[in-house]
Each structure stands twice: as C-alpha cells, then as structure tokens.
Design a protein around this motif. Structure first.
Motif, PDB file in Angstrom:
ATOM      1  N   ASN A 111       5.343  44.006  25.656  1.00 12.14           N
ATOM      2  CA  ASN A 111       6.729  44.279  26.072  1.00 12.14           C
ATOM      3  C   ASN A 111       6.740  45.151  27.335  1.00 12.14           C
ATOM      4  O   ASN A 111       5.679  45.609  27.789  1.00 12.14           O
ATOM      5  CB  ASN A 111       7.541  44.935  24.929  1.00 12.14           C
ATOM      6  N   THR A 113       8.045  48.124  27.698  1.00 15.16           N
ATOM      7  CA  THR A 113       7.746  49.517  27.376  1.00 15.16           C
ATOM      8  C   THR A 113       6.246  49.761  27.479  1.00 15.16           C
ATOM      9  O   THR A 113       5.794  50.733  28.097  1.00 15.16           O
ATOM     10  CB  THR A 113       8.236  49.834  25.938  1.00 15.16           C
ATOM     11  N   THR A 137      19.323  55.084  33.245  1.00 12.16           N
ATOM     12  CA  THR A 137      18.396  54.022  32.858  1.00 12.16           C
ATOM     13  C   THR A 137      18.386  53.874  31.349  1.00 12.16           C
ATOM     14  O   THR A 137      19.106  54.559  30.624  1.00 12.16           O
ATOM     15  CB  THR A 137      16.976  54.291  33.412  1.00 12.16           C
ATOM     16  N   THR A 141      12.473  53.318  29.899  1.00 13.70           N
ATOM     17  CA  THR A 141      11.815  53.922  31.068  1.00 13.70           C
ATOM     18  C   THR A 141      11.176  55.254  30.697  1.00 13.70           C
ATOM     19  O   THR A 141      10.123  55.623  31.226  1.00 13.70           O
ATOM     20  CB  THR A 141      12.840  54.211  32.194  1.00 13.70           C
ATOM     21  N   ILE A 185      17.802  49.412  38.361  1.00 13.66           N
ATOM     22  CA  ILE A 185      18.630  49.341  37.160  1.00 13.66           C
ATOM     23  C   ILE A 185      19.782  48.344  37.341  1.00 13.66           C
ATOM     24  O   ILE A 185      20.322  48.222  38.431  1.00 13.66           O
ATOM     25  CB  ILE A 185      19.128  50.758  36.753  1.00 13.66           C
ATOM     26  N   ASP A 209       9.958  50.247  37.732  1.00 12.23           N
ATOM     27  CA  ASP A 209      10.479  49.662  36.499  1.00 12.23           C
ATOM     28  C   ASP A 209      11.417  48.537  36.923  1.00 12.23           C
ATOM     29  O   ASP A 209      12.571  48.770  37.286  1.00 12.23           O
ATOM     30  CB  ASP A 209      11.203  50.718  35.665  1.00 12.23           C
ATOM     31  N   GLN A 235      12.027  40.665  27.255  1.00  9.10           N
ATOM     32  CA  GLN A 235      12.753  40.797  25.988  1.00  9.10           C
ATOM     33  C   GLN A 235      13.921  39.811  26.009  1.00  9.10           C
ATOM     34  O   GLN A 235      14.352  39.343  27.068  1.00  9.10           O
ATOM     35  CB  GLN A 235      13.192  42.271  25.853  1.00  9.10           C
TER      36      GLN A 235
HETATM   37  C1  LIG Z   1      14.170  46.436  28.796  1.00 13.06           C
HETATM   38  C2  LIG Z   1      13.777  47.602  29.594  1.00 13.06           C
HETATM   39  C3  LIG Z   1      12.584  48.295  29.366  1.00 13.06           C
HETATM   40  C4  LIG Z   1      11.670  48.007  28.228  1.00 13.06           C
HETATM   41  O1  LIG Z   1      11.299  46.677  28.104  1.00 13.06           O
HETATM   42  P1  LIG Z   1      11.013  46.089  26.627  1.00 13.06           P
HETATM   43  O2  LIG Z   1      10.424  44.751  26.900  1.00 13.06           O
HETATM   44  O3  LIG Z   1      12.327  46.008  25.938  1.00 13.06           O
HETATM   45  O4  LIG Z   1      10.072  47.002  25.957  1.00 13.06           O
HETATM   46  C5  LIG Z   1      12.258  49.340  30.209  1.00 13.06           C
HETATM   47  N1  LIG Z   1      13.077  49.703  31.213  1.00 13.06           N
HETATM   48  C6  LIG Z   1      14.231  49.072  31.446  1.00 13.06           C
HETATM   49  C7  LIG Z   1      15.083  49.517  32.594  1.00 13.06           C
HETATM   50  C8  LIG Z   1      14.637  48.018  30.632  1.00 13.06           C
HETATM   51  O5  LIG Z   1      15.802  47.432  30.856  1.00 13.06           O
END
Ligand SMILES: *Cc1c(COP(=O)(O)O)cnc(C)c1O
Length: 461
Positions: A111, A113, A137, A141, A185, A209, A235
């Motif tokens: 994922n 994260t 965010t 993050t 974002i 990110d 996700q």
């Molecule tokens: C979705 C998201 C994450 C984490 O991703 P996952 O695949 O849900 O673990 C991290 N940062 C931001 C800004 C996100 O939107």
C-alpha cells in the motif's frame, strides 16, 4: 398531463423520472418541461433540503470501473496458473508504472503507507530525525514518519492551492531535519519549483507523497519523479484502483535495490549483495504485491491516461462555471502545472455570501440536491495519535523530554491557515469528474440553487 410543473417535479423526485413515465409518456411530457432538458432546471424549485425536488436524481459514475470483457482475461489466467505470489505479472506492472510516470525504477508494495515507510527507512530516517509534512493531508502521510520512529513537523499550507506553503518551510527546519514529504494533495501538484531548491539548500531528502496524484505533471514532468523518491497508492478510492497496493518510484538504483531487499525480508537484491549463502543481509519486512493485484493494476492502467484527461477537462469546465458564484472559491493551480490528477475537486465555501449558511448546512443541502460532497480533512497536527507516539517506550527512550512534551509540540506545530482551510473546504470526488459536461452543469446549478435560496435554509435553523 394536467399535473402542475411543481407537482410533476415533486412526484418524480420521489420515484425517479424513468420509474413513473413510460418512454411514450416521457416524450410527451418533456416539451412542457423545457428547462429540464436544457439542464438549467430546478434552480428555482424549492430546495431539496426543505422538501423540494432534488435538482438531480441521476446516479453518478461508480468507482472503481471494471470492464469484464477487457479486464478479466489476464486476471483469470493468473488465478488459474496458481502463481499468485510475486512473479512476472508484478514485474510487468512495475515496468509499466515506471514507464508511465517517467521514472527509472518502480517497486510495488502492499500500500501507499508502506511505500512511504520503506522510503523513509531506506533513506535512513530514524529515531531523532525530523521530517517536514504539510498539515493539510491524510493520516497516511504522517503515520509512516512515526512508524520509523521519526518526528513529524507540520508546515502550514496555502489557502488557495491547498498545498504546503513553501514560504513557511524554512522556519520549521532545525539541525535535526532530515527529510521533507511534499504531498500533492487532492491530486493537485505541490509547488515543487520552490520546494526543491529549499530542500537542496538544507540538504534534505525529498520523498513525494503522490498517493493522490497519478499522472499529474509540473512542466510536463510527472510528480513522484521530481524528488529523491515518489510514493503512490492504488487503494480502492485512488485514481488507479487495485483495492490495496502502492509503489515507490525513483532514479536512484542503490536506494531502489535497498527498497526491494527491505520489501522481501532484507534478502539480497542488486547492489544489496553479500557472499552467496550468507542469507538475509539487512533488516527488512514483507511488503510484496500479489500477481492478481498486478493483473488488476495492468487493466486499470489502460484507462488511466484517458480518465486523467477527462477529469482535467471536466474540472476546468466546472471551475470556470462555479467561480462566478459568490462565495465559491475553487482551487488554484500553480503556473508550472501542466496537468493535475484531480483525485478530488476542491473549493472553499464562504458562508457570508450564502446569508450565513454554515458549511455543514451547505454540504447537507448540496447532497440533498443529488450532488454528493464532503468537508474533507480535519487538522492532523492536533490529533491524539501524536501524543500516543510520544508516550510510547521508543519515543520516551530516544527523544529528549522537551521534544516529546505534547503541549509544546502543539504550540510549535500550529498551522492557522490549515485550521481555516479545514473549516471551509468542500470536496467532490474524482469519479464525479468522469461524468459528462451536463453532469458538471448539474453541480453548478445545484450550487446556484442553494445560493439563490440560502435565506430559507438559514431561517429554518
Ligand atoms: C491514500 C494515501 C496514502 C496512503 O496510501 P494507502 O495505499 O491507503 O496506504 C498516503 N498519503 C496520501 C496523501 C493518501 O491519499
């Protein structure tokens, strides 16, 4: 048909137009209701929040999109092969994702994260290090910073762009600052043109990110490829949906080799090599993607570019329409942005222009008109999970007392602009932007309808 227009709309709002009328009747009824077919109807009917007909009853595009004809062949092949753990389909997905974003290397992980956790860990960011993050965010993050034992330091944001404010970064840098995580974002690119030189000046690692920003671009270069590494999420809600999955991209071979090794228990890979037979070389964990997840990703990837183009076109059209409505302030993109991803379509809402109607009432009223929406994030820099980390044994042992004093942390991490933004933001989801221009018209008309009759909702309260 002797129904009054109001009665007609009231009945149809309850049952849906097609349910009450046979196609023959519909053809007959529509000329009498000319405004409906022009798409400007319903603006002057009673607000749905006050029992009137919703401006829109038509469903919105659903997400994720799955086309059995084109998408299932590869997935079934994988399932029937019995090769489900990481193998050639995962490698193919990684190669295609790297090529799509324009990075030398890509590693898929479980994922977004964990893409961030692996990146922080392999840039050797650990206990005692500070990492700059924007206040506006998702928890995804910040949780990775705590997961490696480092200290998240919040940087305030710009109200009109929703992004980390480059002008506020330097005030947050200390001798302990090691890295910065710019977050693109809502799928809108962060101001990398200004952030990168600051990072270089202070010798900070830049981990982008890009979990919401698939295929977004700054000066025709895709986000995620501008810093030292970029992290993506696949996700279910994200613009490329696999259910759960993520990726790290980078041009740094040694770093990517370490990430690969880390995601596979620290076993040898590339430049992470030792004497044959010596076994596991470095600390690692297990973050491997499965073959069937990669097969889903490959199917989704076929549509991503086209969907991104459609989201951009619809967002520009919708923005131009709603920015004329008093009290509606859509996002601003930086001049350097050549494409956004629009994981969300954000605007700020000003109650003063709506007779004092609160944002919560506005969100309810807009949803009642058939336009799903939300108020977005609440400030992360004030949430109890931070104190929970500070009270943990690791933080108590690693950090000097003054660094994990929650009250002084709160004091030092104030982000007043973010506090305002969290109160005034309104989001529409990326899947709505996959509709037609008429769908965008519905959104604008619903907002106009509420604007025109806001006094009635305020009076009700
Ligand atoms: C979705 C998201 C994450 C984490 O991703 P996952 O695949 O849900 O673990 C991290 N940062 C931001 C800004 C996100 O939107």
């Amino acid at each position: 048909m002797s129904l009054s227009r109001r009665e007609f709309l009231r009945r149809n709002s309850l049952t849906g137009l097609s349910a009450v009328l046979s196609p023959g009747l519909l053809a007959e009824a529509v000329p009498a209701l000319a405004p409906i077919s022009k798409g400007t109807s319903g603006i002057s009917t009673d607000l749905a929040a006050l029992g009137g007909p919703p401006l829109r009853t038509k469903p919105w595009p659903t997400w994720p999109i799955w086309n059995p004809e084109t998408d299932e062949k590869r997935l079934l092949e994988v399932i029937r092969s019995g090769v489900w753990s990481r193998a050639s389909v995962v490698s193919e997905f990684e190669e295609k994702w790297a090529a799509t974003v324009g990075a030398k290397r890509c590693l898929s992980v479980v994922n977004g994260t964990n893409a961030l956790i692996a990146s922080l860990a392999q840039f050797d960011i650990q206990g005692g290090d500070e990492v700059l993050v924007p206040a506006y965010t998702f928890i995804g993050t910040v949780a990775p910073v705590l997961a490696v034992g480092a200290m998240p330091i919040f940087v305030d944001v710009e109200r009109d762009t929703f992004q980390m404010d480059p002008a506020q970064i330097e005030a947050r840098i200390t001798p302990r600052t090691r890295a910065i995580i710019p977050v693109h974002i809502l799928g809108l690119p962060s101001d990398m043109t200004r952030i990168l030189p600051i990072a270089r000046k202070h010798n900070l690692i830049v981990i982008e990110d890009a979990c919401q920003a698939h295929m977004a671009e700054i000066d025709h270069k895709q986000v995620g490829t501008l810093g030292d590494a970029g992290c993506f999420s696949f996700q279910n809600s994200k613009n490329l949906a696999i259910g759960e999955a993520g990726a790290i991209v980078s041009n740094n071979d040694a770093f990517m080799d370490r990430c690969f090794s880390y995601h596979n228990y620290g076993n040898p890979y590339g430049t992470v090599s030792g004497v044959i037979g010596i076994g596991t070389l470095m600390q690692g964990t297990k973050l491997r993607l499965t073959e069937y997840q990669a097969a889903i990703g490959l199917a989704q990837l076929e549509r991503l570019d086209q969907q991104t183009a459609l989201r951009n076109a619809n967002a520009a059209y919708l923005k131009a329409k709603i920015e004329k409505i008093p009290g509606i302030l859509p996002y601003r993109l930086y001049d350097s942005v050549t494409r956004a991803a629009f994981h969300l379509f954000p605007f700020r809402y000003e109650p003063e222009a709506f007779k004092g109607l609160s944002r919560e009432q506005f969100l309810k009223a807009l949803t009642a008109e058939g336009i799903p929406c939300s108020g977005g994030y609440t400030p992360l820099n004030k949430m109890p999970f931070l104190n929970d980390a500070f009270e943990s044994k690791n933080y108590q042992k690693i950090y000097p007392k003054e660094m994990i004093n929650y009250n002084s942390y709160l004091e030092n991490n104030q982000c007043p602009t973010n506090d305002l933004l969290c109160q005034e933001a309104v989001w529409l989801s990326q899947s709505m932007l996959l509709g037609s221009q008429t769908d965008m018209d519905d959104i604008a008309h619903a907002i106009e309808k509420i604007h025109g009759q806001a006094d009635k909702l305020v009076m009700k309260k």
